[in-house]
Design a protein around this motif. Structure first.
Motif, PDB file in Angstrom:
ATOM      1  N   LEU A 221       0.831  -1.206   0.000  1.00 29.92           N
ATOM      2  CA  LEU A 221       0.000   0.000   0.000  1.00 29.92           C
ATOM      3  C   LEU A 221       0.864   1.255   0.000  1.00 29.92           C
ATOM      4  O   LEU A 221       0.610   2.198  -0.768  1.00 29.92           O
ATOM      5  CB  LEU A 221      -0.919  -0.011   1.224  1.00 29.92           C
ATOM      6  N   LYS A 222       1.888   1.285   0.839  1.00 28.88           N
ATOM      7  CA  LYS A 222       2.753   2.467   0.913  1.00 28.88           C
ATOM      8  C   LYS A 222       3.510   2.674  -0.397  1.00 28.88           C
ATOM      9  O   LYS A 222       3.734   3.811  -0.822  1.00 28.88           O
ATOM     10  CB  LYS A 222       3.769   2.307   2.054  1.00 28.88           C
ATOM     11  N   ALA A 223       3.917   1.578  -1.036  1.00 27.63           N
ATOM     12  CA  ALA A 223       4.683   1.677  -2.278  1.00 27.63           C
ATOM     13  C   ALA A 223       3.800   1.862  -3.503  1.00 27.63           C
ATOM     14  O   ALA A 223       4.304   2.192  -4.580  1.00 27.63           O
ATOM     15  CB  ALA A 223       5.542   0.432  -2.459  1.00 27.63           C
ATOM     16  N   ALA A 224       2.488   1.647  -3.360  1.00 31.80           N
ATOM     17  CA  ALA A 224       1.533   1.710  -4.483  1.00 31.80           C
ATOM     18  C   ALA A 224       1.742   0.558  -5.453  1.00 31.80           C
ATOM     19  O   ALA A 224       1.838   0.730  -6.663  1.00 31.80           O
ATOM     20  CB  ALA A 224       1.622   3.045  -5.216  1.00 31.80           C
ATOM     21  N   ILE A 289       3.812  -2.897 -13.409  1.00 32.02           N
ATOM     22  CA  ILE A 289       4.490  -2.283 -14.560  1.00 32.02           C
ATOM     23  C   ILE A 289       3.520  -2.134 -15.728  1.00 32.02           C
ATOM     24  O   ILE A 289       3.444  -1.067 -16.365  1.00 32.02           O
ATOM     25  CB  ILE A 289       5.708  -3.131 -14.987  1.00 32.02           C
ATOM     26  N   ILE A 290       2.761  -3.186 -16.010  1.00 30.20           N
ATOM     27  CA  ILE A 290       1.831  -3.157 -17.142  1.00 30.20           C
ATOM     28  C   ILE A 290       0.734  -2.114 -16.925  1.00 30.20           C
ATOM     29  O   ILE A 290       0.429  -1.302 -17.812  1.00 30.20           O
ATOM     30  CB  ILE A 290       1.217  -4.552 -17.356  1.00 30.20           C
ATOM     31  N   VAL A 291       0.148  -2.100 -15.733  1.00 27.04           N
ATOM     32  CA  VAL A 291      -0.929  -1.151 -15.433  1.00 27.04           C
ATOM     33  C   VAL A 291      -0.390   0.280 -15.448  1.00 27.04           C
ATOM     34  O   VAL A 291      -1.057   1.203 -15.948  1.00 27.04           O
ATOM     35  CB  VAL A 291      -1.572  -1.485 -14.070  1.00 27.04           C
ATOM     36  N   GLY A 292       0.813   0.470 -14.921  1.00 28.93           N
ATOM     37  CA  GLY A 292       1.416   1.804 -14.948  1.00 28.93           C
ATOM     38  C   GLY A 292       1.650   2.287 -16.366  1.00 28.93           C
ATOM     39  O   GLY A 292       1.409   3.464 -16.684  1.00 28.93           O
ATOM     40  N   ALA A 293       2.113   1.392 -17.244  1.00 31.68           N
ATOM     41  CA  ALA A 293       2.348   1.766 -18.644  1.00 31.68           C
ATOM     42  C   ALA A 293       1.037   2.134 -19.339  1.00 31.68           C
ATOM     43  O   ALA A 293       0.990   3.096 -20.118  1.00 31.68           O
ATOM     44  CB  ALA A 293       3.031   0.616 -19.381  1.00 31.68           C
ATOM     45  N   VAL A 310       5.607   7.020 -11.817  1.00 26.61           N
ATOM     46  CA  VAL A 310       5.984   6.568 -10.475  1.00 26.61           C
ATOM     47  C   VAL A 310       5.527   5.129 -10.260  1.00 26.61           C
ATOM     48  O   VAL A 310       6.262   4.305  -9.696  1.00 26.61           O
ATOM     49  CB  VAL A 310       5.386   7.499  -9.402  1.00 26.61           C
ATOM     50  N   ILE A 311       4.320   4.802 -10.732  1.00 29.67           N
ATOM     51  CA  ILE A 311       3.808   3.434 -10.588  1.00 29.67           C
ATOM     52  C   ILE A 311       4.658   2.445 -11.380  1.00 29.67           C
ATOM     53  O   ILE A 311       4.981   1.347 -10.893  1.00 29.67           O
ATOM     54  CB  ILE A 311       2.338   3.380 -11.051  1.00 29.67           C
TER      55      ILE A 311
END
Length: 506
Positions: A221-224, A289-293, A310-311
């Motif tokens: 949670l803290k790191a997202a 990584i995929i969702v952030g992209a 950041v994600i």
């Protein structure tokens, strides 16, 4: 004085915050700015001196009240913690300098809150005790709650409320996890836990595993980390950019906690609980990584795009943690420094673009241009090249190091395509953003551009100081890579770390 260096990165921000609340700083904006800048610079200088001392002399353990571990509270300054403390202090200086140009006028407590947040982050990095990680988490979270509301509107208020609720739930889970582990192990000192976890037998193993997995939820949670990442893009994009730039380090606190707990306590020497988080971390990291992209490609403004960057960086860092080897950890540390300074610079740059584009702000649509296209465009190009990993900037070295560190792992066949396709997605998204912000214009109104404010010199100094870190990470790549490898070796040398902490202290 040298023996007390380990505690100064915590005491100095606390002292700064108190000074800034008292007269004359509390009543004079000018005095508040001067005092805040001086204390931020002093904190950075002390952090660098501590880094040099630890590099030359090894791990420094500061036992508060002269009570050595595991009975007392200890601060552990090793190569990993002092690197992140120095990074936090650098970010603090840049944010303070940027805010002096005008952002700090919108709230009397901006500067004290910045130093309280630095206090919490530095404390989380330096403490050798998991309960005190919780304490410093709460310190930085309380400061971040208030900073989110700095000059806020209804959108930032809604985002802040979601952020507060999620983190209050996370804090409750954190305490439950700590209580479970303390009940089984009888200690929350990280080094002492690492000694006792391999000795667990019977049902205690499963109880400790439950406690460890609860901590994993909190750190995720803290790191997202997906699926607990949904708060980040909305929160960061609705915060003031100067605040979001400082928040670039906060997700790294969660990443650091994962790295420390699941490498030292539940690492190679943890017996039946060795690498207990690895299967979870790997899958969730790739998904993040995929969702952030996807978020980067779908972003409609530069702040939301940067938030999704950041994600992506969090997913990359956690994937490297899951590999549990020194080479991956060294690559992680280099990439962590690179990604933090570049995303912070992009948040600040989005603010300048918004100021000069008026109502269009930083939305990725054709419209009014910026008043200083060469200056801001150059900064954007440098940030873009670094983000997508193009030579000759630090993103390229970070990307090559990450790919090299995963080459001999069983996950390489899956990680490489995901990571390289993500890099392609970032290239497309950043190119589209640059074209929208600096190239395409539906109308050119010289009067509107003339009315737009020029970037304040302090704004430019802050952004350039952060962007300059990227080429510096390349110019000094050899000593920096040596440092990262030594830090990784020190972290993975569990028995050596335990010996230094348990027998160390003043």
């Amino acid at each position: 004085m040298i023996e007390h260096l380990a505690v100064l990165p915590i005491l100095l921000p606390m002292l700064a915050a108190v000074i800034l609340l008292l007269p004359p700083c509390g009543k004079s904006l000018f005095m508040r700015r001067i005092a805040s800048a001086i204390m931020a610079v002093i904190t950075l200088v002390v952090s660098i001196v501590l880094l040099v001392q630890v590099t030359n002399n090894g791990i420094s353990v500061y036992a508060i009240g002269n009570w050595s571990a595991p009975f007392g509270i200890v601060l552990v300054a090793d190569l990993l913690s002092v690197l992140l403390v120095s990074l936090t202090s650098l970010l603090g200086v840049a944010v303070v300098i940027y805010s002096i140009a005008g952002d700090d006028k919108k709230g009397n407590f901006f500067h004290p809150l910045v130093h309280f947040l630095i206090l919490g982050v530095n404390g989380a990095f330096l403490t050798g005790d998991l309960f005190n990680v919780f304490v410093f988490f709460e310190v930085l979270l309380i400061a971040s709650y208030s900073l989110l509301m700095h000059a806020g509107d209804k959108h930032s208020t809604r985002a802040a409320l979601q952020y507060v609720i999620l983190n209050l739930v996370g804090s409750s889970v954190f305490l439950i996890g700590l209580g479970i582990l303390y009940g089984v192990l009888g200690t929350l000192n990280i080094a002492d836990m690492a000694q006792k976890v391999p000795q667990l037998q019977g049902d205690d193993i499963y109880i400790a595993k439950a406690g460890g997995l609860l901590l994993l939820v909190v750190f995720a949670l803290k790191a997202a980390l997906l699926p607990l990442h949904l708060w980040l893009a909305n929160t960061y994009s609705n915060a003031k950019p100067v605040v979001a730039a400082l928040f670039a380090i906060m997700t790294k606190v969660g990443v650091y906690a994962m790295l420390r707990v699941y490498t030292v306590v539940f690492g190679d020497e943890a017996g039946e609980l060795a690498h207990m988080a690895q299967p979870w971390l790997w899958g969730l990291a790739i998904a993040t990584i995929i969702v952030g992209a996807i978020g980067v490609l779908a972003a409609q403004d530069l702040r939301k795009l940067t938030s999704n960057l950041v994600i992506v960086s969090v997913g990359t860092l956690v994937a490297l943690i899951s590999l549990q080897n020194e080479e991956a950890t060294a690559a992680l540390l280099y990439y962590l420094v690179h990604s933090t300074v570049v995303t912070a610079a992009l948040f600040l740059l989005s603010d300048l673009i918004s100021l000069q584009r008026g109502k269009v702000a930083d939305r990725l649509t054709a419209g009014r241009g910026v008043k200083q296209p060469f200056l801001l465009g150059t900064c954007f190009i440098i940030a873009t090249l670094s983000v997508i990993g193009m030579p000759p900037l630090s993103g390229f070295i970070g990307k090559i190091w990450i790919l090299k560190s995963t080459l001999n792992s069983g996950q390489a066949m899956f990680f490489w395509p995901v990571y390289l396709l993500t890099s392609l997605a970032l290239l497309v998204a950043m190119s589209r953003a640059g074209a929208s912000l600096f190239w395409e214009r539906r109308h050119k109104n010289s009067n509107e551009l003339n009315d737009a404010p020029n970037a304040h010199p302090l704004h430019i100094i802050a952004i350039i100081s952060l962007l300059a870190c990227s080429p510096l990470l390349v110019i000094f790549a050899q000593p920096i890579s040596d440092y990262m490898q030594n830090a990784a070796h020190q972290l993975h040398d569990i028995s050596g770390g335990i010996k230094a902490v348990i027998k160390g202290g003043l």
